[in-house]
Design an enzyme around this catalytic site. Sequence first.
Site, PDB file in Angstrom:
ATOM      1  N   SER A   1      -5.152   3.720 -22.432  1.00  0.00           N
ATOM      2  CA  SER A   1      -4.994   3.193 -23.786  1.00  0.00           C
ATOM      3  C   SER A   1      -5.732   4.137 -24.720  1.00  0.00           C
ATOM      4  O   SER A   1      -6.598   4.917 -24.270  1.00  0.00           O
ATOM      5  CB  SER A   1      -5.611   1.789 -23.856  1.00  0.00           C
TER       6      SER A   1
ATOM      7  N   TYR B   1     -12.131  -4.612 -21.841  1.00  0.00           N
ATOM      8  CA  TYR B   1     -10.936  -3.763 -21.842  1.00  0.00           C
ATOM      9  C   TYR B   1     -11.306  -2.301 -22.053  1.00  0.00           C
ATOM     10  O   TYR B   1     -10.807  -1.407 -21.350  1.00  0.00           O
ATOM     11  CB  TYR B   1      -9.996  -4.251 -22.940  1.00  0.00           C
TER      12      TYR B   1
END
Length: 256
Positions: free
Chosen positions: A138, A151
């Site tokens: 990401s 995350y």
Amino acid sequence: MRLEGNVAIVTGAASGIGKAIAKHYAAEGARVAIADLNGEAARAAADEIGTNAIGLTMDVTDEAAVNAGVEETVKRFGRIDTMVANAGIQIVHPIEDFPFEEFRKVVDIHLHGSFLLTKACVRHMYPQKSGSLIYMGSVHSHEPSALKSAYVAAKHGILGLCRVMAKEGGKHGVRSNIICPGFVKTPLVEKQIPEQARDLGISEKDVVEKVMLGRTVDAEFTTVEDVSEIAVFLAGFGSNALTGQSIIPSHGWYMG
């Protein structure tokens, strides 16, 4: 057909980015194992593709389940050429309110799942002296955001794992790269919008326009098609010239 003869396994592939990658792979000639915690949805996605796909029930945090899914793929298709470690979830909280079990769950699925899939796949890639390890990172593999301690930590960890595997896999002819998208309009991202609005005390419109897309060059979401095209390119790249790299389709949000 850019992936004729290629055999791929994609986790978290019953929906979203993973499903888009699996379908794109099949369209380019690959045979694909669609692995997902929701086995029924995985098999339905495989049925959409046809005889060149199988659906597998796989909890990526369970080593026995990961090993069994990889072995089933090899039994069905004869080899493993491409691995896409895509399974993931998102839970957001300020760190002072982040339940440890939820933090651990995010890290287990993203990072530990990537590790277990890698370990299972290289057993087959190393002897054949070829393979492509593709990780789903990401922008958050490079750039932090508030409320996302679990995350961001997991995605940073996957970036490190990818780079280690470029070093370890090179002598075996195995490439390792990571795709680091910006915000992609999937159910995972749509779920975050009201959650971030709640925790940040702003409107959902501001979450989208200021938090998610505020630093892009054109206020556009990245698409699943953008990501799947990069996954096809990485699966089919012909040499170790491209390994250990982070590719960041993010409309300029992060430029690395």
